[in-house]
Design a protein around this motif. Structure first.
Motif: not given
Length: 473
Positions: A346-349, A398-399, A406-409, A422-426
């Motif tokens: 997932v991207d940050y949008q 990828i986080n 929120n913290k990664a953002m 990006y971050f992982l959805k699962t």
């Protein structure tokens, strides 16, 4: 308002303690506080005997909780992926306030028990700096290295004595501080021989004076009161690696030593864990740690099978067995020539994408976590430099944290921005499938989205050579 809240909590704790002490003894304590920018609505409190309490935050992200039948000692409180150790003793009314965007550095205790816990917290934070300083000093001669570590230890003891002269301290606290100082010192000494090449390791071992490890007669490999103590586990890992290396040198004299990838050395290490550590939790943690480490770095399939079976023979932990088999299966599926597993990022949008669909040409993928801030900064600085040198390569970061982004953002916004982030959805499922260990794990994929290397590291001296070799094909 913040001061008022603290006064209310302290008052509640005081009157609760007074009332209960009169009727039923004092084997209890209160813990309370406020979480700024909470990641979830709970705090997990765990004792040394693994008793776990889940504490819910109220509508203003605050809580107060009474612990009955308190066993004095170290406890762990966890929020999201972050955690910290605290000392709780009878009649404590320990309060804290922290901001998850700056977890350890924002954490401050107030209330009964606060002075001791603030001292401990400061020691934990200072220990990270000390460890880095000691690491840089391993090129010194054994005599000079000992002089430096002795000096650091004495400075820590003097600091504690000054604190003790100003404040009343409990015996439990005093023992913990001294154990922390001692085991940090022991671990520092144990790390000394580990240099890059076999020749340097041999030189280090041969140059050690007879009394270099004189403290070993005082160590306990099964101290259950310290099993969650960072300094203690740092010592165990360093010491077992050290004595295994000495054994390894005696019967594999002609082997080119590569600590992480040496089959013989890693089997020696598992053997010493099995013989020295009897506490089931400590033993399992160490066996699992070094087995995963070998599986992550070895390119020898036969060696992987041997170490894997060795772990299975030594552990009685069924959960660990299932986890290690999953990890080994993931490693096999990530072999060169294969494609990445079909998972979502997932991207940050907040746009969800299939990971294989964001790969463009030659691609490098790295990972990070808020738990390892120094690694995050070093990793992203390195990527920034690599992007300038290799504009034709796509760099994706990828986080992997298992909580809201929120913290990664916040961390990215403050430092590097969101391009190809990006971050992982699962997160739990995806980190298993990608076998992310260690955190420095890096993937290189070719223009056909095929894995070229699933376990390199952007900080390896050979990394850019790998990249150039692929680009020049």
């Amino acid at each position: 308002m913040k001061i008022y809240f603290s006064i209310v909590l302290i008052s509640l704790s005081f009157f609760g303690c007074k009332k209960d002490t009169a009727g039923m003894g004092s084997d209890f304590a209160y813990i309370g506080g406020e979480i700024i920018n909470p990641i979830e609505n709970t705090i997990i409190l765990t004792s040394q005997d693994k008793t776990t309490d889940t504490i819910k935050l109220d509508g203003r992200n605050r809580f107060i909780y009474k612990i009955e039948d308190l066993k004095p000692g170290l406890y762990t409180f966890k929020h999201g992926s972050e955690f910290q150790l605290i000392l709780l003793e009878p009649n404590d009314s320990l309060l804290f306030r922290l901001n998850t965007f700056d977890f350890d550095e924002s954490l401050v205790y107030t209330g009964r028990g606060a002075k001791q816990n603030n001292f401990l917290l400061n020691e934990f934070l200072e220990n990270e700096k000390t460890e880095k300083s000691i690491h840089k000093s391993r090129s010194l001669s054994p005599k000079d290295f000992s002089r430096k570590t002795d000096s650091v230890r004495q400075a820590q003891i003097n600091k504690f004595k000054a604190f003790k002269n100003k404040h009343e301290v409990s015996k439990t606290f005093e023992n913990l501080v001294l154990e922390h100082i001692n085991y940090s010192y022991y671990a520092s000494k144990e790390t000394y021989p580990f240099r890059r090449t076999r020749q340097q390791v041999l030189e280090a071992f041969n140059s050690l004076p007879n009394d270099f490890y004189a403290y070993r007669k005082n160590v306990d490999y099964n101290d259950v009161d310290l099993k969650n103590f960072f300094a203690y586990k740092w010592f165990l890992k360093s010491n077992i690696s050290n004595i295994a290396l000495k054994k390894h040198m005696s019967h594999c004299a002609n082997e080119d030593f590569k600590r992480g990838r040496s089959l013989c050395f890693n089997l020696d290490r598992l053997k010493f864990i099995d013989s020295l550590v009897s506490d089931s939790d400590l033993k399992e943690e160490l066996l699992y740690h070094y087995t995963v480490k070998f599986l992550s770095t070895s390119e020898n399939n036969e060696g992987i099978s041997v170490v894997l079976q060795n772990y299975l023979d030594k552990t009685e932990n069924e959960k660990g067995k299932k986890m290690i088999m999953k990890f080994a299966d993931a490693i096999e599926k990530l072999a060169p020539g294969n494609r990445l597993p079909n998972l979502e990022i997932v991207d940050y949008q907040n746009n969800t994408k299939q990971i294989n669909k964001v790969l463009k040409g030659t691609t490098v993928i790295t990972f990070w976590s808020n738990m390892y801030y120094d690694h995050f900064m070093e990793n992203h600085r390195k990527i920034r430099n690599l992007k300038k040198k290799y504009p034709e390569v796509t760099f994706i970061s990828i986080n992997i944290d298992n909580h809201n982004p929120n913290k990664a953002m916040h961390t990215l916004r403050s430092n590097f921005g969101f391009n190809n982030e990006y971050f992982l959805k699962t997160p739990i499922e995806s980190t298993e499938k990608l076998a992310i260990h260690p955190m420095t794990k890096t993937f290189i994929l070719d223009k056909n989205k095929t894995i070229v290397n699933s376990n390199t590291n952007i900080f390896y001296g050979s990394f850019e050579g790998q990249l150039l070799g692929l680009l020049n094909n």
